[in-house]
Scaffold this active site. Structure first.
Site, PDB file in Angstrom:
ATOM      1  N   GLU A  95       0.857  -1.181   0.000  1.00 51.17           N
ATOM      2  CA  GLU A  95       0.000   0.000   0.000  1.00 51.17           C
ATOM      3  C   GLU A  95       0.895   1.234   0.000  1.00 51.17           C
ATOM      4  O   GLU A  95       1.894   1.255   0.721  1.00 51.17           O
ATOM      5  CB  GLU A  95      -0.794  -0.034   1.303  1.00 51.17           C
ATOM      6  CG  GLU A  95      -1.975   0.850   1.346  1.00 51.17           C
ATOM      7  CD  GLU A  95      -2.724   0.621   2.663  1.00 51.17           C
ATOM      8  OE1 GLU A  95      -3.313  -0.455   2.850  1.00 51.17           O
ATOM      9  OE2 GLU A  95      -2.688   1.534   3.499  1.00 51.17           O
ATOM     10  N   TYR A 145       7.917   1.032  -7.349  1.00 49.19           N
ATOM     11  CA  TYR A 145       7.087  -0.174  -7.388  1.00 49.19           C
ATOM     12  C   TYR A 145       6.686  -0.514  -8.818  1.00 49.19           C
ATOM     13  O   TYR A 145       6.703  -1.687  -9.214  1.00 49.19           O
ATOM     14  CB  TYR A 145       5.833   0.014  -6.523  1.00 49.19           C
ATOM     15  CG  TYR A 145       6.120   0.244  -5.063  1.00 49.19           C
ATOM     16  CD1 TYR A 145       7.132  -0.449  -4.412  1.00 49.19           C
ATOM     17  CD2 TYR A 145       5.378   1.156  -4.310  1.00 49.19           C
ATOM     18  CE1 TYR A 145       7.397  -0.235  -3.061  1.00 49.19           C
ATOM     19  CE2 TYR A 145       5.634   1.362  -2.963  1.00 49.19           C
ATOM     20  CZ  TYR A 145       6.643   0.668  -2.350  1.00 49.19           C
ATOM     21  OH  TYR A 145       6.908   0.876  -1.025  1.00 49.19           O
TER      22      TYR A 145
HETATM   23  C1  LIG Z   1      11.191   5.079  -1.954  1.00 43.35           C
HETATM   24  C2  LIG Z   1      12.632   4.714  -1.550  1.00 43.35           C
HETATM   25  C3  LIG Z   1      12.616   3.438  -0.717  1.00 43.35           C
HETATM   26  C4  LIG Z   1      13.458   4.469  -2.844  1.00 43.35           C
HETATM   27  O1  LIG Z   1      14.768   4.014  -2.469  1.00 43.35           O
HETATM   28  P1  LIG Z   1      16.005   4.106  -3.485  1.00 43.35           P
HETATM   29  O2  LIG Z   1      17.057   3.165  -2.988  1.00 43.35           O
HETATM   30  O3  LIG Z   1      16.374   5.509  -3.665  1.00 43.35           O
HETATM   31  O4  LIG Z   1      15.373   3.548  -4.830  1.00 43.35           O
HETATM   32  P2  LIG Z   1      16.197   2.963  -6.075  1.00 43.35           P
HETATM   33  O5  LIG Z   1      17.483   3.699  -6.219  1.00 43.35           O
HETATM   34  O6  LIG Z   1      16.275   1.479  -5.964  1.00 43.35           O
HETATM   35  O7  LIG Z   1      15.227   3.358  -7.267  1.00 43.35           O
HETATM   36  C5  LIG Z   1      14.933   2.466  -8.324  1.00 43.35           C
HETATM   37  C6  LIG Z   1      14.043   3.190  -9.319  1.00 43.35           C
HETATM   38  O8  LIG Z   1      12.818   3.582  -8.680  1.00 43.35           O
HETATM   39  C7  LIG Z   1      12.424   4.899  -9.154  1.00 43.35           C
HETATM   40  N1  LIG Z   1      12.583   5.898  -8.077  1.00 43.35           N
HETATM   41  C8  LIG Z   1      13.089   5.686  -6.834  1.00 43.35           C
HETATM   42  N2  LIG Z   1      13.033   6.829  -6.099  1.00 43.35           N
HETATM   43  C9  LIG Z   1      12.495   7.766  -6.909  1.00 43.35           C
HETATM   44  C10 LIG Z   1      12.196   9.147  -6.732  1.00 43.35           C
HETATM   45  N3  LIG Z   1      12.412   9.787  -5.566  1.00 43.35           N
HETATM   46  N4  LIG Z   1      11.646   9.819  -7.770  1.00 43.35           N
HETATM   47  C11 LIG Z   1      11.396   9.199  -8.940  1.00 43.35           C
HETATM   48  N5  LIG Z   1      11.684   7.887  -9.182  1.00 43.35           N
HETATM   49  C12 LIG Z   1      12.211   7.183  -8.173  1.00 43.35           C
HETATM   50  C13 LIG Z   1      13.373   5.216 -10.289  1.00 43.35           C
HETATM   51  O9  LIG Z   1      12.848   4.622 -11.468  1.00 43.35           O
HETATM   52  C14 LIG Z   1      14.626   4.487  -9.855  1.00 43.35           C
HETATM   53  O10 LIG Z   1      15.496   4.204 -10.910  1.00 43.35           O
HETATM   54  P3  LIG Z   1      16.549   5.334 -11.394  1.00 43.35           P
HETATM   55  O11 LIG Z   1      17.245   5.870 -10.169  1.00 43.35           O
HETATM   56  O12 LIG Z   1      17.453   4.564 -12.310  1.00 43.35           O
HETATM   57  O13 LIG Z   1      15.731   6.392 -12.078  1.00 43.35           O
HETATM   58  C15 LIG Z   1      13.300   5.873  -0.775  1.00 43.35           C
HETATM   59  O14 LIG Z   1      13.134   7.086  -1.480  1.00 43.35           O
HETATM   60  C16 LIG Z   1      12.748   6.066   0.633  1.00 43.35           C
HETATM   61  O15 LIG Z   1      13.232   5.440   1.594  1.00 43.35           O
HETATM   62  N6  LIG Z   1      11.740   6.945   0.801  1.00 43.35           N
HETATM   63  C17 LIG Z   1      11.160   7.219   2.120  1.00 43.35           C
HETATM   64  C18 LIG Z   1      10.398   6.034   2.647  1.00 43.35           C
HETATM   65  C19 LIG Z   1       9.209   5.681   1.777  1.00 43.35           C
HETATM   66  O16 LIG Z   1       8.524   6.538   1.242  1.00 43.35           O
HETATM   67  N7  LIG Z   1       8.963   4.366   1.653  1.00 43.35           N
HETATM   68  C20 LIG Z   1       7.845   3.834   0.908  1.00 43.35           C
HETATM   69  C21 LIG Z   1       6.656   3.753   1.788  1.00 43.35           C
HETATM   70  S1  LIG Z   1       5.279   2.996   0.911  1.00 43.35           S
END
Ligand SMILES: CC(C)(COP(=O)(O)OP(=O)(O)OC[C@H]1O[C@@H](n2cnc3c(N)ncnc32)[C@H](O)[C@@H]1OP(=O)(O)O)[C@@H](O)C(=O)NCCC(=O)NCCS
Length: 143
Positions: free
Chosen positions: A102, A114
């Site tokens: 979710e 996702y």
């Molecule tokens: C969401 C989160 C887990 C992503 O972690 P991350 O390690 O930066 O993600 P990744 O590097 O594996 O990203 C893989 C792909 O997802 C997408 N993506 C990830 N973060 C993104 C962002 N902030 N904006 C746009 N696309 C994003 C992109 O397609 C990315 O590929 P790219 O970097 O080659 O463009 C991180 O931003 C986070 O911890 N956020 C706060 C907690 C949160 O919101 N968790 C989800 C609750 S439902």
């Protein structure tokens, strides 16, 4: 290094939750991801620290991701994607065939993650988190 989280990671994961999440999980909930055999946590260890983790619970062939977060200094390096892939591998070996999660409609980064990792939206709970803040329900079949 992506690996199953261990009990000694709990302090690090508690700190990570406090950094990343507006409503962080409490220590007991995080600890249960490691100690409960129907739950699982996968961690990303970088420079001797836990840079990210994902936690899920499962029953029979269904799993639900409870949380995923990556420390801000380590984002956009593919860590969350790697965590999801390892989680999927572990869940599949436990007999899980579908993963649910979710996410809030305002969390565009997580939604992009996702969708890139093969999750598809199947339902929406309007205003679930407050006005204009819908809960989007996603699933991925992994059979
Ligand atoms: C969401 C989160 C887990 C992503 O972690 P991350 O390690 O930066 O993600 P990744 O590097 O594996 O990203 C893989 C792909 O997802 C997408 N993506 C990830 N973060 C993104 C962002 N902030 N904006 C746009 N696309 C994003 C992109 O397609 C990315 O590929 P790219 O970097 O080659 O463009 C991180 O931003 C986070 O911890 N956020 C706060 C907690 C949160 O919101 N968790 C989800 C609750 S439902």
């Amino acid at each position: 290094m992506i690996r199953i989280a261990r009990e000694e990671d709990v302090d690090n994961i508690v700190a990570l939750e406090a950094e990343c999440m507006p409503h962080p999980w409490v220590r007991d909930d995080i600890r249960s991801l490691i100690t409960d055999d129907k739950k699982i946590a996968v961690a990303a260890e970088e420079d001797g620290l836990i840079a990210g983790y994902v936690g899920a619970s499962f029953v029979l062939d269904e799993a639900e991701i409870g949380n995923i977060c990556v420390s801000s200094a380590y984002r956009r390096r593919g860590i969350a994607a790697a965590l999801l892939r390892e989680l999927e591998k572990e869940l599949r070996s436990q007999g899980v065939t579908v993963i649910f999660l979710e996410v809030e409609n305002t969390n565009t980064g997580a939604i992009a993650l996702y969708e890139r990792e093969g999750f598809a939206m199947y339902n929406k709970r309007k205003d679930y988190y407050g006005q204009g803040k819908d809960a989007l329900l996603y699933r991925k079949d992994i059979a």
